[in-house]
Design a protein around this motif. Structure first.
Motif, PDB file in Angstrom:
ATOM      1  N   ILE A  33     -29.552  -4.826-102.351  1.00 11.86           N
ATOM      2  CA  ILE A  33     -29.249  -3.969-103.497  1.00 11.86           C
ATOM      3  C   ILE A  33     -30.200  -4.264-104.656  1.00 11.86           C
ATOM      4  CG2 ILE A  33     -27.455  -3.168-105.077  1.00 11.86           C
ATOM      5  CD1 ILE A  33     -26.761  -2.725-102.166  1.00 11.86           C
ATOM      6  N   GLN A  34     -30.829  -3.208-105.161  1.00 11.82           N
ATOM      7  CA  GLN A  34     -31.667  -3.356-106.355  1.00 11.82           C
ATOM      8  C   GLN A  34     -30.798  -3.091-107.582  1.00 11.82           C
ATOM      9  OE1 GLN A  34     -35.617  -1.359-106.753  1.00 11.82           O
ATOM     10  NE2 GLN A  34     -34.698  -0.469-108.604  1.00 11.82           N
ATOM     11  N   LEU A  35     -30.775  -4.048-108.489  1.00 15.97           N
ATOM     12  CA  LEU A  35     -29.979  -3.935-109.713  1.00 15.97           C
ATOM     13  C   LEU A  35     -30.901  -3.890-110.924  1.00 15.97           C
ATOM     14  CD1 LEU A  35     -27.333  -6.656-108.813  1.00 15.97           C
ATOM     15  CD2 LEU A  35     -27.053  -4.189-108.602  1.00 15.97           C
ATOM     16  N   VAL A  95     -29.849   1.933-103.814  1.00 14.97           N
ATOM     17  CA  VAL A  95     -29.531   1.534-102.442  1.00 14.97           C
ATOM     18  C   VAL A  95     -30.395   2.341-101.491  1.00 14.97           C
ATOM     19  CG1 VAL A  95     -27.719   1.366-100.709  1.00 14.97           C
ATOM     20  CG2 VAL A  95     -27.166   1.045-103.110  1.00 14.97           C
ATOM     21  N   ASP A  96     -30.920   1.688-100.471  1.00 16.52           N
ATOM     22  CA  ASP A  96     -31.683   2.382 -99.434  1.00 16.52           C
ATOM     23  C   ASP A  96     -30.702   3.134 -98.550  1.00 16.52           C
ATOM     24  OD1 ASP A  96     -33.229   3.270 -97.397  1.00 16.52           O
ATOM     25  OD2 ASP A  96     -34.209   1.354 -97.000  1.00 16.52           O
ATOM     26  N   THR A  97     -30.673   4.450 -98.665  1.00 16.61           N
ATOM     27  CA  THR A  97     -29.698   5.247 -97.919  1.00 16.61           C
ATOM     28  C   THR A  97     -30.032   5.350 -96.439  1.00 16.61           C
ATOM     29  OG1 THR A  97     -30.917   7.254 -98.519  1.00 16.61           O
ATOM     30  CG2 THR A  97     -29.065   6.636 -99.912  1.00 16.61           C
ATOM     31  N   THR A  98     -31.207   4.861 -96.038  1.00 15.83           N
ATOM     32  CA  THR A  98     -31.535   4.896 -94.611  1.00 15.83           C
ATOM     33  C   THR A  98     -30.832   3.783 -93.848  1.00 15.83           C
ATOM     34  OG1 THR A  98     -33.480   3.482 -94.898  1.00 15.83           O
ATOM     35  CG2 THR A  98     -33.797   5.863 -95.156  1.00 15.83           C
ATOM     36  N   LYS A  99     -30.363   2.800 -94.580  1.00 10.27           N
ATOM     37  CA  LYS A  99     -29.645   1.697 -93.948  1.00 10.27           C
ATOM     38  C   LYS A  99     -28.165   2.028 -93.850  1.00 10.27           C
ATOM     39  CE  LYS A  99     -32.877  -1.884 -95.415  1.00 10.27           C
ATOM     40  NZ  LYS A  99     -33.390  -2.124 -94.058  1.00 10.27           N
ATOM     41  N   LYS A 100     -27.535   1.573 -92.823  1.00 11.30           N
ATOM     42  CA  LYS A 100     -26.121   1.861 -92.587  1.00 11.30           C
ATOM     43  C   LYS A 100     -25.267   0.632 -92.932  1.00 11.30           C
ATOM     44  CE  LYS A 100     -27.135   5.140 -88.874  1.00 11.30           C
ATOM     45  NZ  LYS A 100     -26.908   5.486 -87.458  1.00 11.30           N
ATOM     46  N   LEU A 119     -23.566  -0.213 -95.605  1.00 14.21           N
ATOM     47  CA  LEU A 119     -23.839  -0.883 -96.868  1.00 14.21           C
ATOM     48  C   LEU A 119     -22.645  -0.866 -97.815  1.00 14.21           C
ATOM     49  CD1 LEU A 119     -27.492   0.157 -97.779  1.00 14.21           C
ATOM     50  CD2 LEU A 119     -26.661  -2.130 -97.298  1.00 14.21           C
ATOM     51  N   ASP A 120     -21.566  -0.232 -97.403  1.00 12.04           N
ATOM     52  CA  ASP A 120     -20.411  -0.100 -98.299  1.00 12.04           C
ATOM     53  C   ASP A 120     -19.935  -1.461 -98.805  1.00 12.04           C
ATOM     54  OD1 ASP A 120     -20.523   2.573 -98.011  1.00 12.04           O
ATOM     55  OD2 ASP A 120     -18.799   2.759 -96.674  1.00 12.04           O
ATOM     56  N   LYS A 121     -19.860  -2.423 -97.883  1.00 16.18           N
ATOM     57  CA  LYS A 121     -19.402  -3.751 -98.260  1.00 16.18           C
ATOM     58  C   LYS A 121     -20.375  -4.395 -99.238  1.00 16.18           C
ATOM     59  CE  LYS A 121     -17.916  -8.190 -96.356  1.00 16.18           C
ATOM     60  NZ  LYS A 121     -17.727  -8.982 -95.100  1.00 16.18           N
ATOM     61  N   MET A 127     -19.672  -5.533-103.114  1.00 21.38           N
ATOM     62  CA  MET A 127     -19.961  -6.900-103.534  1.00 21.38           C
ATOM     63  C   MET A 127     -20.913  -6.902-104.731  1.00 21.38           C
ATOM     64  SD  MET A 127     -20.356  -8.933 -99.901  1.00 21.38           S
ATOM     65  CE  MET A 127     -20.844 -10.437-100.737  1.00 21.38           C
ATOM     66  N   ALA A 128     -21.865  -5.964-104.723  1.00 19.17           N
ATOM     67  CA  ALA A 128     -22.816  -5.871-105.827  1.00 19.17           C
ATOM     68  C   ALA A 128     -22.107  -5.456-107.112  1.00 19.17           C
ATOM     69  CB  ALA A 128     -23.925  -4.883-105.488  1.00 19.17           C
ATOM     70  N   LYS A 129     -21.174  -4.541-106.997  1.00 19.34           N
ATOM     71  CA  LYS A 129     -20.404  -4.109-108.177  1.00 19.34           C
ATOM     72  C   LYS A 129     -19.635  -5.277-108.776  1.00 19.34           C
ATOM     73  CE  LYS A 129     -19.554   0.729-106.901  1.00 19.34           C
ATOM     74  NZ  LYS A 129     -18.503   1.722-106.554  1.00 19.34           N
ATOM     75  N   GLU A 130     -18.982  -6.046-107.912  1.00 21.06           N
ATOM     76  CA  GLU A 130     -18.201  -7.180-108.392  1.00 21.06           C
ATOM     77  C   GLU A 130     -19.110  -8.254-108.987  1.00 21.06           C
ATOM     78  OE1 GLU A 130     -14.722  -9.107-109.342  1.00 21.06           O
ATOM     79  OE2 GLU A 130     -15.016  -7.078-108.538  1.00 21.06           O
ATOM     80  N   GLU A 131     -20.281  -8.432-108.346  1.00 22.01           N
ATOM     81  CA  GLU A 131     -21.238  -9.407-108.842  1.00 22.01           C
ATOM     82  C   GLU A 131     -21.748  -9.003-110.230  1.00 22.01           C
ATOM     83  OE1 GLU A 131     -22.719 -13.054-108.220  1.00 22.01           O
ATOM     84  OE2 GLU A 131     -21.916 -11.971-106.513  1.00 22.01           O
ATOM     85  N   MET A 132     -22.018  -7.706-110.386  1.00 19.66           N
ATOM     86  CA  MET A 132     -22.507  -7.210-111.664  1.00 19.66           C
ATOM     87  C   MET A 132     -21.443  -7.350-112.748  1.00 19.66           C
ATOM     88  SD  MET A 132     -25.165  -6.010-113.185  1.00 19.66           S
ATOM     89  CE  MET A 132     -26.303  -4.929-112.329  1.00 19.66           C
TER      90      MET A 132
END
Length: 425
Positions: free
Chosen positions: A62-64, A123-128, A130-132, A136-141
């Motif tokens: 994830i790029q933040l 988020v790279d939408t080509t990757k599958k 990634l929901d988790k 996790m990125a939201k909580e980390e942020m």
């Protein structure tokens, strides 16, 4: 706060096939962008990003990014920040339910902020699957933002702008009207602010006493002009106050007798009643105690209900006159006055002259103190009303407005007579 890395070199960076998604916002009172950036980088443990804006870093896949906008960046950015503050204020002001005092103080806190931070991710939408990772990125942020705000005066808004947290990570308010706090008052009382340096000691002391009392009650009031000090102030005479008390008594009783459905008095019957009351005090000429506007209303055969209700509020003015004459004690304006009691208070007097002899006016200092306090309370009530809210501190808006009018007349505000006294907030 997790493992954060610097922005990848351009040759290694893969274009992410999605637009930025705004995760959350933060408002801070600090205006110095460099200080904000250094503080943020210190929290995430990355030191060489402080000169960049936005600050871009990675958490796994994830790029933040964090973009900082300061009011110091110019008028255009100041308007941009203001638009976000107004949007956030409007969002929470229009929530149905919840603690109204928390709500109004939250709006004031938002409006005092000087800088805005926007937290985003790509988020790279080509990757599958990634929901988790995204959650996790939201909580980390969120944890990152709260750690950052713990070093600054600020607020964090997340969950699609539905929840606001303070720097301690406590939920201040959300769109369901919930809060984790028993009260919210993030303001510090300031003694002797610089703008008072040209005021007299009596003005400074009065402002300090009243602002401290308001802040102790968790009532936010912005800095307001101060009224005259004892050195130059002018107070109405005891004779003026006594006559005003009788005039207010008569016009209030007259209005009540017209409005009371149990009595159902006609205008003629109401006037007969008032004439009997005035005769008990030896008042033969109503113009001696009533103002021109009051007397015009009294002799109007066709006054409407709205006008009658307006004049029935004069009982609150009468309460202030009785307080100034030492007949009642001061109460907090969160309820209407005890009408039967203040009417009974005047029954023991036989005339205007008798009341003048028996009553002792409160001191100039006491009256100026309460005039200043009520001015500030009325500002708070008007401000809440502008935002569609009640209070604060359960202030009865109609009561405080009438107290303000009466006290401004007592201190000769603007040197106006009763019918034209101003009550600016």
């Amino acid at each position: 706060m997790g493992t954060f890395k610097n922005k990848k070199k351009k040759s290694e960076e893969k274009e992410l096939k999605t637009l930025n998604k705004i995760l959350s916002l933060a408002f801070v009172k600090e205006e110095n962008m460099k200080h904000i950036a250094e503080c943020f980088c210190d929290v995430i443990g990355v030191t060489n990003l402080a000169e960049q804006n936005p600050l871009v870093f990675y958490n796994g896949k994830i790029q933040l990014s964090v973009t900082i906008y300061s009011s110091k960046m110019g008028e255009e950015f100041e308007k941009f920040i203001s638009s976000h503050k107004n949007a956030a204020s409007g969002q929470f002001a229009h929530v149905n339910g919840g603690d109204e005092d928390i709500k109004i103080n939250l709006l004031h806190h938002i409006q005092r902020m000087k800088s805005l931070l926007i937290f985003e991710m790509k988020v790279d939408t080509t990757k599958k699957e990634l929901d988790k990772d995204i959650e996790m990125a939201k909580e980390e942020m969120k944890n990152l933002a709260l750690a950052f705000l713990n070093q600054m005066d600020g607020l964090f808004i997340c969950d699609n702008a539905q929840t606001v947290y303070n720097a301690e990570g406590k939920m201040v308010f959300n769109i369901e009207g919930k809060s984790e706090l028993p009260f919210y008052f993030p303001f510090q009382y300031q003694d002797n602010p610089k703008f008072l340096e040209k005021c007299t000691n009596s003005q400074i002391n009065r402002r300090n006493r009243n602002m401290k009392e308001l802040f102790d009650k968790h009532i936010y009031v912005c800095e307001l002009p101060v009224n005259h000090g004892e050195e130059t102030a002018k107070i109405r005479t005891k004779e003026e106050v006594v006559k005003r008390a009788f005039g207010l008594l008569l016009i209030s009783l007259y209005s009540e007798s017209l409005l009371n459905p149990e009595v159902g008095n006609t205008v003629e019957e109401a006037r007969e009643f008032i004439e009997e009351v005035s005769a008990n005090y030896g008042i033969k000429n109503f113009n001696e105690v009533m103002t021109p506007q009051e007397y015009a209303y009294y002799i109007d055969d066709y006054s409407d209900e709205k006008t009658r209700i307006s004049y029935s509020w004069r009982y609150e003015n009468l309460y202030i006159m009785e307080w100034a004459l030492g007949l009642v004690e001061w109460e907090f304006p969160d309820h209407i006055c005890d009408v039967p009691k203040i009417v009974r208070n005047l029954k023991k007097f036989e005339s205007i002259e008798d009341m003048q002899r028996q009553c002792k006016m409160r001191s100039m200092t006491e009256i100026l103190d309460k005039a200043d306090l009520v001015y500030r309370l009325d500002w708070a009530a008007v401000d809440a009303r502008v935002h569609g809210l009640t209070g604060p501190a359960d202030i009865e808006h109609g009561v405080i407005m009438e107290w303000h009018r009466a006290l401004n007349w007592l201190i000769c505000f603007g040197n106006e007579d009763w019918d034209h006294v101003d009550i600016p907030t």
